[in-house]
Motif scaffolding. Structure first.
Motif, PDB file in Angstrom:
ATOM      1  N   ARG A  14      22.165 -13.394  59.508  1.00  0.00           N
ATOM      2  CA  ARG A  14      22.317 -12.401  60.613  1.00  0.00           C
ATOM      3  C   ARG A  14      21.087 -12.017  60.947  1.00  0.00           C
ATOM      4  O   ARG A  14      20.213 -12.116  60.130  1.00  0.00           O
ATOM      5  N   ARG A  15      20.612 -12.026  62.343  1.00  0.00           N
ATOM      6  CA  ARG A  15      19.157 -12.032  62.644  1.00  0.00           C
ATOM      7  C   ARG A  15      19.037 -10.550  63.405  1.00  0.00           C
ATOM      8  O   ARG A  15      19.800 -10.504  64.438  1.00  0.00           O
ATOM      9  N   PRO A  16      18.218  -9.987  63.298  1.00  0.00           N
ATOM     10  CA  PRO A  16      17.693  -8.665  63.983  1.00  0.00           C
ATOM     11  C   PRO A  16      17.458  -9.255  65.668  1.00  0.00           C
ATOM     12  O   PRO A  16      16.623 -10.319  65.793  1.00  0.00           O
ATOM     13  N   GLU A  17      17.856  -8.431  66.466  1.00  0.00           N
ATOM     14  CA  GLU A  17      17.428  -9.099  67.883  1.00  0.00           C
ATOM     15  C   GLU A  17      16.030  -8.680  68.133  1.00  0.00           C
ATOM     16  O   GLU A  17      15.410  -9.461  68.928  1.00  0.00           O
ATOM     17  N   HIS A  35      15.953  -2.039  61.381  1.00  0.00           N
ATOM     18  CA  HIS A  35      16.024  -3.484  61.695  1.00  0.00           C
ATOM     19  C   HIS A  35      17.262  -3.833  62.226  1.00  0.00           C
ATOM     20  O   HIS A  35      17.244  -4.999  63.043  1.00  0.00           O
ATOM     21  N   PHE A  36      18.354  -3.240  61.854  1.00  0.00           N
ATOM     22  CA  PHE A  36      19.601  -3.862  62.294  1.00  0.00           C
ATOM     23  C   PHE A  36      20.283  -3.023  63.144  1.00  0.00           C
ATOM     24  O   PHE A  36      21.484  -2.981  63.202  1.00  0.00           O
ATOM     25  N   LYS A  38      20.687  -3.677  66.771  1.00  0.00           N
ATOM     26  CA  LYS A  38      21.261  -4.529  67.500  1.00  0.00           C
ATOM     27  C   LYS A  38      21.134  -6.048  67.056  1.00  0.00           C
ATOM     28  O   LYS A  38      19.604  -6.645  67.229  1.00  0.00           O
ATOM     29  N   TRP A  39      22.044  -6.645  66.592  1.00  0.00           N
ATOM     30  CA  TRP A  39      22.009  -8.101  66.245  1.00  0.00           C
ATOM     31  C   TRP A  39      23.581  -8.647  66.261  1.00  0.00           C
ATOM     32  O   TRP A  39      24.291  -8.175  65.892  1.00  0.00           O
ATOM     33  N   ASP A  40      23.218  -9.966  66.172  1.00  0.00           N
ATOM     34  CA  ASP A  40      24.131 -10.655  66.180  1.00  0.00           C
ATOM     35  C   ASP A  40      24.189 -12.012  65.071  1.00  0.00           C
ATOM     36  O   ASP A  40      23.058 -12.023  64.395  1.00  0.00           O
ATOM     37  N   GLN A 132      29.095 -10.492  67.189  1.00  0.00           N
ATOM     38  CA  GLN A 132      28.536  -8.997  66.892  1.00  0.00           C
ATOM     39  C   GLN A 132      29.495  -8.174  66.163  1.00  0.00           C
ATOM     40  O   GLN A 132      30.405  -7.989  66.592  1.00  0.00           O
TER      41      GLN A 132
END
Length: 137
Positions: A14-17, A35-36, A38-40, A132
């Motif tokens: 999962r990657r941070p936006e 860091h997390f 908003k990420w998908d 998400q």
């Protein structure tokens, strides 16, 4: 399909936006770390025929997303969850489980049109899902 071949098809983080973590680093509590916010994440599920089910029940949202309502036992998504759920809870792989409440943002590149997204889930042998987690919405 063997679970090991499925693992090669799944994108494993999962990657941070807004901000990328440095390689080899992970916050001790990724759910509550800055860091997390908003990420998908992405998952690829493969099936040999339409008879094999992805096993995702969902509810259409007015904003063009699908909300995961249930993960059916025996479906490919449940197999995926079992596979990535075997990693340590603090690993990025563990966070790639598809959970009830998560939102499907796109299916095979289609986003914003729930009818087209549903059609892709019904007819495609391979689905590339962008999701998400519920807890960041």
């Amino acid at each position: 399909m063997e679970r090991s071949s499925l693992a090669l098809e799944v994108l494993m983080a999962r990657r941070p936006e807004s901000e990328a973590l440095q390689p080899g680093t992970l916050p001790s509590d990724p759910y509550n770390h800055g860091h997390f916010k908003k990420w998908d994440f992405q998952v690829v599920l493969l099936r040999e025929s339409q008879e094999k089910k992805f096993g995702i029940k969902y509810v259409s949202q007015q904003d063009g997303r699908l909300k995961v309502a249930e993960i059916s036992k025996g479906g490919l998504c449940a197999e995926h969850n079992a596979q990535v759920g075997s990693f340590l809870p603090e690993s990025m792989c563990f966070l790639k489980q598809v959970l009830c409440g998560d939102f499907i943002l796109s299916v095979n590149g289609v986003s914003g049109d729930v009818e087209q997204m549903k059609q892709k889930l019904i007819t495609s042998l391979t689905v590339h899902l962008t999701l998400q987690p519920e807890y960041i919405v």
